[in-house]
Design a protein around this motif. Structure first.
Motif, PDB file in Angstrom:
ATOM      1  N   GLY A 164     -39.984  34.880 -59.359  1.00 49.82           N
ATOM      2  CA  GLY A 164     -40.465  35.100 -57.948  1.00 49.82           C
ATOM      3  C   GLY A 164     -41.958  35.491 -57.725  1.00 49.82           C
ATOM      4  N   ARG A 165     -42.673  34.538 -56.806  1.00 48.69           N
ATOM      5  CA  ARG A 165     -44.092  34.829 -56.632  1.00 48.69           C
ATOM      6  C   ARG A 165     -44.197  35.219 -54.983  1.00 48.69           C
ATOM      7  N   SER A 166     -43.520  36.171 -54.648  1.00 47.08           N
ATOM      8  CA  SER A 166     -43.720  36.370 -53.183  1.00 47.08           C
ATOM      9  C   SER A 166     -45.063  37.577 -52.951  1.00 47.08           C
ATOM     10  N   ASN A 167     -45.682  37.620 -52.027  1.00 45.61           N
ATOM     11  CA  ASN A 167     -46.653  38.560 -51.871  1.00 45.61           C
ATOM     12  C   ASN A 167     -46.302  39.867 -51.873  1.00 45.61           C
ATOM     13  N   CYS A 187     -42.547  33.208 -62.996  1.00 50.45           N
ATOM     14  CA  CYS A 187     -41.686  31.721 -62.792  1.00 50.45           C
ATOM     15  C   CYS A 187     -41.408  31.688 -61.189  1.00 50.45           C
ATOM     16  N   HIS A 188     -41.178  30.493 -60.928  1.00 43.62           N
ATOM     17  CA  HIS A 188     -41.065  30.206 -59.457  1.00 43.62           C
ATOM     18  C   HIS A 188     -40.032  28.923 -59.468  1.00 43.62           C
ATOM     19  N   SER A 189     -39.948  28.452 -58.016  1.00 35.27           N
ATOM     20  CA  SER A 189     -39.010  27.216 -57.813  1.00 35.27           C
ATOM     21  C   SER A 189     -39.447  25.986 -58.496  1.00 35.27           C
ATOM     22  N   ARG A 190     -40.636  26.041 -59.127  1.00 36.29           N
ATOM     23  CA  ARG A 190     -41.099  24.627 -59.469  1.00 36.29           C
ATOM     24  C   ARG A 190     -41.267  24.612 -60.979  1.00 36.29           C
ATOM     25  N   GLY A 209     -34.027  36.366 -54.506  1.00 31.94           N
ATOM     26  CA  GLY A 209     -33.034  36.236 -53.474  1.00 31.94           C
ATOM     27  C   GLY A 209     -31.991  35.390 -53.422  1.00 31.94           C
ATOM     28  N   LYS A 210     -31.429  35.053 -54.548  1.00 32.40           N
ATOM     29  CA  LYS A 210     -30.268  34.306 -54.839  1.00 32.40           C
ATOM     30  C   LYS A 210     -29.220  35.105 -55.638  1.00 32.40           C
ATOM     31  N   PRO A 211     -28.028  35.122 -54.959  1.00 27.77           N
ATOM     32  CA  PRO A 211     -26.993  36.053 -55.457  1.00 27.77           C
ATOM     33  C   PRO A 211     -26.735  35.555 -57.005  1.00 27.77           C
ATOM     34  N   GLY A 229     -33.215  41.731 -56.466  1.00 30.81           N
ATOM     35  CA  GLY A 229     -32.639  41.157 -55.441  1.00 30.81           C
ATOM     36  C   GLY A 229     -31.700  41.960 -54.534  1.00 30.81           C
ATOM     37  N   MET A 230     -31.627  41.758 -53.357  1.00 31.38           N
ATOM     38  CA  MET A 230     -30.896  42.280 -52.447  1.00 31.38           C
ATOM     39  C   MET A 230     -29.887  41.276 -51.898  1.00 31.38           C
ATOM     40  N   ASP A 231     -28.950  40.874 -52.169  1.00 36.49           N
ATOM     41  CA  ASP A 231     -28.156  39.581 -51.649  1.00 36.49           C
ATOM     42  C   ASP A 231     -26.599  39.936 -51.261  1.00 36.49           C
ATOM     43  N   ARG A 232     -26.245  38.799 -50.915  1.00 35.46           N
ATOM     44  CA  ARG A 232     -24.733  38.944 -50.319  1.00 35.46           C
ATOM     45  C   ARG A 232     -23.858  37.995 -51.333  1.00 35.46           C
ATOM     46  N   MET A 264     -35.466  53.223 -54.918  1.00 36.19           N
ATOM     47  CA  MET A 264     -36.842  53.542 -55.106  1.00 36.19           C
ATOM     48  C   MET A 264     -37.935  53.239 -53.936  1.00 36.19           C
ATOM     49  N   THR A 265     -37.478  52.086 -53.426  1.00 33.82           N
ATOM     50  CA  THR A 265     -38.584  51.435 -52.364  1.00 33.82           C
ATOM     51  C   THR A 265     -39.138  52.618 -51.329  1.00 33.82           C
ATOM     52  N   ILE A 266     -38.027  53.142 -50.650  1.00 33.24           N
ATOM     53  CA  ILE A 266     -38.478  54.179 -49.588  1.00 33.24           C
ATOM     54  C   ILE A 266     -39.239  55.447 -50.318  1.00 33.24           C
TER      55      ILE A 266
HETATM   56  P1  NAP Z   1     -39.097  35.483 -51.103  1.00 35.18           P
HETATM   57  O1  NAP Z   1     -40.414  35.588 -50.524  1.00 35.18           O
HETATM   58  O2  NAP Z   1     -38.142  34.452 -50.582  1.00 35.18           O
HETATM   59  O3  NAP Z   1     -39.407  34.862 -52.508  1.00 35.18           O
HETATM   60  C1  NAP Z   1     -38.294  34.401 -53.506  1.00 35.18           C
HETATM   61  C2  NAP Z   1     -39.190  33.877 -54.528  1.00 35.18           C
HETATM   62  O4  NAP Z   1     -38.438  33.161 -55.705  1.00 35.18           O
HETATM   63  C3  NAP Z   1     -40.314  32.698 -54.395  1.00 35.18           C
HETATM   64  O5  NAP Z   1     -41.170  32.870 -55.174  1.00 35.18           O
HETATM   65  C4  NAP Z   1     -39.330  31.498 -54.808  1.00 35.18           C
HETATM   66  O6  NAP Z   1     -40.243  30.407 -55.355  1.00 35.18           O
HETATM   67  C5  NAP Z   1     -38.687  31.897 -56.322  1.00 35.18           C
HETATM   68  N1  NAP Z   1     -37.451  31.213 -56.258  1.00 35.18           N
HETATM   69  C6  NAP Z   1     -36.497  30.698 -55.406  1.00 35.18           C
HETATM   70  N2  NAP Z   1     -35.709  29.659 -55.799  1.00 35.18           N
HETATM   71  C7  NAP Z   1     -35.864  29.728 -57.125  1.00 35.18           C
HETATM   72  C8  NAP Z   1     -35.116  29.035 -58.231  1.00 35.18           C
HETATM   73  N3  NAP Z   1     -34.288  28.206 -57.989  1.00 35.18           N
HETATM   74  N4  NAP Z   1     -36.047  29.089 -59.489  1.00 35.18           N
HETATM   75  C9  NAP Z   1     -37.012  29.898 -59.590  1.00 35.18           C
HETATM   76  N5  NAP Z   1     -37.451  30.651 -58.602  1.00 35.18           N
HETATM   77  C10 NAP Z   1     -37.026  30.464 -57.238  1.00 35.18           C
HETATM   78  O7  NAP Z   1     -38.263  36.862 -51.645  1.00 35.18           O
HETATM   79  P2  NAP Z   1     -38.852  38.321 -51.729  1.00 35.18           P
HETATM   80  O8  NAP Z   1     -39.303  38.811 -50.503  1.00 35.18           O
HETATM   81  O9  NAP Z   1     -39.883  38.339 -53.019  1.00 35.18           O
HETATM   82  O10 NAP Z   1     -37.517  38.907 -52.078  1.00 35.18           O
HETATM   83  C11 NAP Z   1     -36.731  38.587 -53.439  1.00 35.18           C
HETATM   84  C12 NAP Z   1     -35.550  39.430 -53.423  1.00 35.18           C
HETATM   85  O11 NAP Z   1     -35.847  40.748 -53.502  1.00 35.18           O
HETATM   86  C13 NAP Z   1     -34.591  39.205 -52.165  1.00 35.18           C
HETATM   87  O12 NAP Z   1     -33.445  39.290 -52.615  1.00 35.18           O
HETATM   88  C14 NAP Z   1     -35.051  40.619 -51.480  1.00 35.18           C
HETATM   89  O13 NAP Z   1     -33.994  40.776 -50.410  1.00 35.18           O
HETATM   90  C15 NAP Z   1     -35.290  41.371 -52.478  1.00 35.18           C
HETATM   91  N6  NAP Z   1     -36.058  42.700 -52.055  1.00 35.18           N
HETATM   92  C16 NAP Z   1     -35.540  43.892 -52.228  1.00 35.18           C
HETATM   93  C17 NAP Z   1     -36.240  44.901 -51.828  1.00 35.18           C
HETATM   94  C18 NAP Z   1     -35.796  46.307 -52.350  1.00 35.18           C
HETATM   95  O14 NAP Z   1     -36.218  47.180 -51.874  1.00 35.18           O
HETATM   96  N7  NAP Z   1     -35.012  46.177 -53.414  1.00 35.18           N
HETATM   97  C19 NAP Z   1     -37.746  44.855 -51.402  1.00 35.18           C
HETATM   98  C20 NAP Z   1     -38.146  43.650 -50.997  1.00 35.18           C
HETATM   99  C21 NAP Z   1     -37.329  42.531 -51.199  1.00 35.18           C
HETATM  100  P3  NAP Z   1     -41.196  29.478 -54.685  1.00 35.18           P
HETATM  101  O15 NAP Z   1     -42.256  30.519 -54.503  1.00 35.18           O
HETATM  102  O16 NAP Z   1     -41.653  28.451 -55.452  1.00 35.18           O
HETATM  103  O17 NAP Z   1     -40.626  29.323 -53.189  1.00 35.18           O
END
Ligand code: NAP
Length: 283
Positions: A164-167, A187-190, A209-211, A229-232, A264-266
């Motif tokens: 995952g590479r989200s901001n 690592c990321h989707s590519r 973000g994938k269960p 992850g926090m998924d369903r 932990m987040t809060i």
């Molecule tokens: P996001 O913005 O959707 O980012 C998901 C990342 O996963 C993207 O970088 C994406 O790659 C990558 N990805 C998606 N499909 C993939 C695959 N098939 N193979 C490899 N990489 C893949 O999500 P996020 O905001 O970072 O959140 C991620 C998870 O953490 C979610 O489940 C969210 O609910 C959870 N979360 C939990 C907390 C907490 O307090 N516990 C806080 C924030 C988030 P690309 O960049 O290439 O699209």
């Protein structure tokens, strides 16, 4: 049998420490104050905001909620942030994301004064994370680091793979592991050969973000696995990015969902609000 990394216990210990520090600060006449803005009526956002208010009350901090209607304009929202930026009794400001589509999320993030930006999303704070010179860390990656520290999990010289590479999660998480002297792969989707990359990890952090995305073929024997992850799942039940039941037997330590990174987040948001109050009062 893997060690189960108990986020609830680490969170409780963290909150106890914060509560004591808040009490000390109050003796000096300063009560940390957090303003939480919520726009619209997204049910998930409402739950998060309620939990944040509850945590403030539990730790003796002041919290103010600004629940704005979905049709709020950019000008109105920016006006409120500007007003809160100027308030001495408000040390932290956060605007619950996502915002309704017509609002400019970037402008909102940029409007919060960096010293009150307890989510650490403002470019000034993001830059600080890059250089390793920061007051606030984004709450979720900071929570992961706190969990690793609590369990005395060594990071220096270890190979860490972040999926995952989200901001908000992936990028800052990777940077914090780098500051902690791990060798980091993002690592990321590519990513080609994802399973192979992941299998090289001593510490594998999943923020996809994938269960149940992470399966045993992606995990090295004895690895530490952190599930952000926090998924369903297919039954609508809360689960993580890691197939816990299948992966747990092969790893050395693993954080579950629920009861892992989530709590932990809060706590880290509370820590950031306390830090903001101290900095703004030169304490
Ligand atoms: P996001 O913005 O959707 O980012 C998901 C990342 O996963 C993207 O970088 C994406 O790659 C990558 N990805 C998606 N499909 C993939 C695959 N098939 N193979 C490899 N990489 C893949 O999500 P996020 O905001 O970072 O959140 C991620 C998870 O953490 C979610 O489940 C969210 O609910 C959870 N979360 C939990 C907390 C907490 O307090 N516990 C806080 C924030 C988030 P690309 O960049 O290439 O699209």
């Amino acid at each position: 049998m893997a060690i189960i990394i108990d986020g609830k216990a680490v969170s409780a210990a963290t909150r106890e420490a914060i509560k004591n520090e808040v009490a000390e600060l109050k003796e000096k006449g300063v009560t940390p104050g957090l303003a939480v803005i919520i726009v619209g009526d997204d049910p998930a956002s409402r739950v998060y905001v309620n939990n944040k208010k509850k945590a403030c009350a539990e730790l003796g901090m002041l919290s103010e909620e600004y629940a704005l209607p979905a049709e709020t304009t950019n000008e109105e929202l920016l006006g409120l942030i500007n007003e809160l930026n100027g308030r001495k009794d408000i040390n932290g400001i956060l605007c619950q994301l996502p915002l309704p589509r017509h609002l400019d999320e970037k402008a909102v993030i940029n409007a919060i004064a960096p010293e009150k930006d307890v989510d650490a999303f403002h470019p000034v704070n993001v830059g600080g994370i890059m250089t390793g010179d920061y007051s606030f860390l984004p709450c979720t990656p900071a929570g992961v680091m706190q969990m690793l520290k609590h369990y005395d999990i060594q990071t220096a010289g270890k190979h860490c793979v972040v999926i995952g590479r989200s901001n908000i999660v992936g990028k800052p998480m990777a940077m914090l592991m780098l500051h902690a002297n791990a060798t980091v792969t993002i690592c990321h989707s590519r990513t080609v050969n994802l399973a192979e990359e992941c299998k090289r990890a001593d510490i594998l952090i999943a923020a996809v973000g994938k269960p149940k995305f992470v399966t045993p073929d992606m995990v090295k024997e004895g690895a530490v696995v952190i599930d952000v992850g926090m998924d369903r799942d297919e039954n609508g039940k809360l689960c993580g990015d890691v197939d816990f039941d299948a992966v747990e037997p092969i790893c050395g330590a693993i954080s579950p969902v629920p009861g892992g990174v989530g709590p932990m987040t809060i706590s880290m948001l509370m820590r950031n609000t306390l830090t903001a109050a101290k900095l703004q009062n030169n304490l």
